[in-house]
Design a protein around this motif. Sequence first.
Motif, PDB file in Angstrom:
ATOM      1  N   MET A 132       0.826  -1.216   0.000  1.00 37.49           N
ATOM      2  CA  MET A 132       0.000   0.000   0.000  1.00 37.49           C
ATOM      3  C   MET A 132       0.858   1.262   0.000  1.00 37.49           C
ATOM      4  N   LEU A 133       1.999   1.190   0.638  1.00 39.22           N
ATOM      5  CA  LEU A 133       2.855   2.369   0.736  1.00 39.22           C
ATOM      6  C   LEU A 133       3.617   2.658  -0.556  1.00 39.22           C
ATOM      7  N   PHE A 134       4.074   1.591  -1.234  1.00 39.28           N
ATOM      8  CA  PHE A 134       5.017   1.793  -2.334  1.00 39.28           C
ATOM      9  C   PHE A 134       4.537   1.361  -3.721  1.00 39.28           C
ATOM     10  N   ARG A 135       3.448   0.554  -3.788  1.00 42.79           N
ATOM     11  CA  ARG A 135       3.032   0.093  -5.106  1.00 42.79           C
ATOM     12  C   ARG A 135       1.745   0.742  -5.614  1.00 42.79           C
ATOM     13  N   THR A 136       1.095   1.556  -4.800  1.00 39.32           N
ATOM     14  CA  THR A 136      -0.139   2.193  -5.226  1.00 39.32           C
ATOM     15  C   THR A 136       0.083   3.027  -6.477  1.00 39.32           C
ATOM     16  N   GLY A 137      -0.707   2.758  -7.506  1.00 40.46           N
ATOM     17  CA  GLY A 137      -0.608   3.542  -8.739  1.00 40.46           C
ATOM     18  C   GLY A 137       0.474   3.070  -9.684  1.00 40.46           C
ATOM     19  N   LYS A 138       1.256   2.081  -9.270  1.00 38.33           N
ATOM     20  CA  LYS A 138       2.322   1.580 -10.147  1.00 38.33           C
ATOM     21  C   LYS A 138       1.721   0.706 -11.246  1.00 38.33           C
ATOM     22  N   SER A 139       2.406   0.637 -12.379  1.00 35.79           N
ATOM     23  CA  SER A 139       1.919  -0.171 -13.494  1.00 35.79           C
ATOM     24  C   SER A 139       2.048  -1.655 -13.191  1.00 35.79           C
ATOM     25  N   ALA A 140       1.239  -2.460 -13.894  1.00 33.96           N
ATOM     26  CA  ALA A 140       1.258  -3.903 -13.699  1.00 33.96           C
ATOM     27  C   ALA A 140       2.586  -4.487 -14.167  1.00 33.96           C
ATOM     28  N   LEU A 141       2.976  -5.602 -13.545  1.00 33.10           N
ATOM     29  CA  LEU A 141       4.213  -6.269 -13.939  1.00 33.10           C
ATOM     30  C   LEU A 141       3.999  -7.198 -15.133  1.00 33.10           C
ATOM     31  N   PHE A 142       2.761  -7.684 -15.283  1.00 29.72           N
ATOM     32  CA  PHE A 142       2.430  -8.595 -16.382  1.00 29.72           C
ATOM     33  C   PHE A 142       1.197  -8.069 -17.113  1.00 29.72           C
ATOM     34  N   GLN A 143       1.036  -8.439 -18.365  1.00 25.46           N
ATOM     35  CA  GLN A 143      -0.055  -7.921 -19.176  1.00 25.46           C
ATOM     36  C   GLN A 143      -1.338  -8.739 -19.076  1.00 25.46           C
ATOM     37  N   LYS A 144      -1.239  -9.984 -18.648  1.00 27.69           N
ATOM     38  CA  LYS A 144      -2.444 -10.801 -18.502  1.00 27.69           C
ATOM     39  C   LYS A 144      -2.200 -11.901 -17.477  1.00 27.69           C
ATOM     40  N   LEU A 145      -3.302 -12.532 -17.034  1.00 27.72           N
ATOM     41  CA  LEU A 145      -3.194 -13.608 -16.060  1.00 27.72           C
ATOM     42  C   LEU A 145      -2.423 -14.785 -16.652  1.00 27.72           C
ATOM     43  N   PRO A 146      -1.765 -15.573 -15.800  1.00 26.01           N
ATOM     44  CA  PRO A 146      -1.016 -16.738 -16.314  1.00 26.01           C
ATOM     45  C   PRO A 146      -1.961 -17.827 -16.807  1.00 26.01           C
ATOM     46  N   GLY A 147      -1.403 -18.924 -17.280  1.00 29.18           N
ATOM     47  CA  GLY A 147      -2.205 -20.033 -17.783  1.00 29.18           C
ATOM     48  C   GLY A 147      -2.881 -20.809 -16.671  1.00 29.18           C
ATOM     49  N   LYS A 148      -3.430 -21.954 -17.027  1.00 29.20           N
ATOM     50  CA  LYS A 148      -4.225 -22.745 -16.087  1.00 29.20           C
ATOM     51  C   LYS A 148      -3.434 -23.143 -14.847  1.00 29.20           C
ATOM     52  N   VAL A 149      -2.196 -23.586 -15.030  1.00 26.57           N
ATOM     53  CA  VAL A 149      -1.381 -24.012 -13.890  1.00 26.57           C
ATOM     54  C   VAL A 149      -1.117 -22.838 -12.951  1.00 26.57           C
ATOM     55  N   GLY A 150      -0.765 -21.700 -13.526  1.00 27.77           N
ATOM     56  CA  GLY A 150      -0.500 -20.512 -12.727  1.00 27.77           C
ATOM     57  C   GLY A 150      -1.726 -20.046 -11.960  1.00 27.77           C
ATOM     58  N   GLN A 151      -2.899 -20.043 -12.620  1.00 26.43           N
ATOM     59  CA  GLN A 151      -4.127 -19.609 -11.955  1.00 26.43           C
ATOM     60  C   GLN A 151      -4.567 -20.611 -10.886  1.00 26.43           C
ATOM     61  N   THR A 152      -4.298 -21.881 -11.116  1.00 28.77           N
ATOM     62  CA  THR A 152      -4.589 -22.896 -10.107  1.00 28.77           C
ATOM     63  C   THR A 152      -3.777 -22.621  -8.843  1.00 28.77           C
ATOM     64  N   ALA A 153      -2.500 -22.317  -9.038  1.00 28.46           N
ATOM     65  CA  ALA A 153      -1.632 -22.004  -7.905  1.00 28.46           C
ATOM     66  C   ALA A 153      -2.087 -20.730  -7.197  1.00 28.46           C
ATOM     67  N   MET A 154      -2.510 -19.721  -7.966  1.00 26.05           N
ATOM     68  CA  MET A 154      -2.970 -18.467  -7.371  1.00 26.05           C
ATOM     69  C   MET A 154      -4.212 -18.689  -6.517  1.00 26.05           C
ATOM     70  N   GLY A 155      -5.213 -19.392  -7.079  1.00 25.71           N
ATOM     71  CA  GLY A 155      -6.454 -19.624  -6.348  1.00 25.71           C
ATOM     72  C   GLY A 155      -6.237 -20.434  -5.079  1.00 25.71           C
ATOM     73  N   THR A 156      -5.456 -21.494  -5.189  1.00 29.05           N
ATOM     74  CA  THR A 156      -5.190 -22.353  -4.023  1.00 29.05           C
ATOM     75  C   THR A 156      -4.437 -21.587  -2.943  1.00 29.05           C
ATOM     76  N   SER A 157      -3.458 -20.796  -3.354  1.00 29.00           N
ATOM     77  CA  SER A 157      -2.657 -20.023  -2.397  1.00 29.00           C
ATOM     78  C   SER A 157      -3.504 -18.975  -1.681  1.00 29.00           C
ATOM     79  N   ILE A 158      -4.373 -18.297  -2.421  1.00 21.38           N
ATOM     80  CA  ILE A 158      -5.244 -17.286  -1.817  1.00 21.38           C
ATOM     81  C   ILE A 158      -6.130 -17.928  -0.745  1.00 21.38           C
ATOM     82  N   GLY A 159      -6.729 -19.076  -1.076  1.00 21.42           N
ATOM     83  CA  GLY A 159      -7.578 -19.763  -0.108  1.00 21.42           C
ATOM     84  C   GLY A 159      -6.802 -20.253   1.102  1.00 21.42           C
ATOM     85  N   PHE A 160      -5.632 -20.804   0.848  1.00 25.76           N
ATOM     86  CA  PHE A 160      -4.815 -21.374   1.922  1.00 25.76           C
ATOM     87  C   PHE A 160      -4.342 -20.309   2.907  1.00 25.76           C
ATOM     88  N   PHE A 161      -3.659 -19.295   2.399  1.00 30.01           N
ATOM     89  CA  PHE A 161      -3.075 -18.294   3.296  1.00 30.01           C
ATOM     90  C   PHE A 161      -4.138 -17.412   3.946  1.00 30.01           C
TER      91      PHE A 161
END
Length: 276
Positions: A132-161
């Motif tokens: 919140m202090l340093f990345r607000t308003g900064k541009s995205a690091l990637f142009q689109k969401l990753p593929g199926k494997v990457g999104q699977t990891a993202m969803g599982t990690s969000i739920g877990f943590f």
Amino acid sequence: MSITEFFINNIPTFLALLATGAFAGILAGLLGVGGGIVIVPVLFFLFQSFGVSPESAMVVATATSLATIVPTSISSIRSHHNKGNVDFDLLKRWAAFIFVGVLIGSWLVTRVDGTWLTALFGVIATLSALNMLFRTGKSALFQKLPGKVGQTAMGTSIGFFSSMVGIGGGTISVPLLTLYNYPAHKAVGTAAAIGLIISLPGAVTMLLLGSTPADAPAGTFGLVNLIGFLCIVPLTVLFAPIGVSIASKLDAGKLKKVFAVVLLITGLRMLLQLVI
């Protein structure tokens, strides 16, 4: 003990929990932050002031926070859905993986020492504050969401943590999605729906499978403090619009920076408590 005697003997607890709900509601409306990132540390330190050990305070705070997110996320989903800000296509892809992550994470909460949860929350709170202090308003690091494997990891990690530290998912999912050039308003709206997928199974698991600590505060069943739930939810809903009203009159950007500093101090304090 009669209900009247129970109430009289626990008046300080009731008042403190009501204040927690009001505080969380105002901050949620004022800054657009999820209630869990506020409720967990407040309950963590509050329960300790009543003689609860840090380990027990953390697991009960985590479970109680998830329970409070259930009704508030339903209200938030309706609001964001009316504005067209909930991405149901993304939810269909992620829901099962988030759910699996939640089941694993919430089950671990019923088994691990609260010290580990305190450390994890401290790290997540600190990283969120720095974001919140340093990345607000900064541009995205990637142009689109990753593929199926990457999104699977993202969803599982969000739920877990998120389930392990008692937050609804927005604290992790919003900055993560925006890193991939995902529209911020849709990230916030979709995070509200993610919050329900996280909080409902997480709270139920901790309620049914959790063993109530011997020094848990009064009204704790499983790992969920039902008195805290009943006190916090109405006040959060009542005071959130007040926070929105205050935000319309003040500089939201500066307020968010102030909250980030407070969150950073809170996260570091929780980590420091583990080593002193």
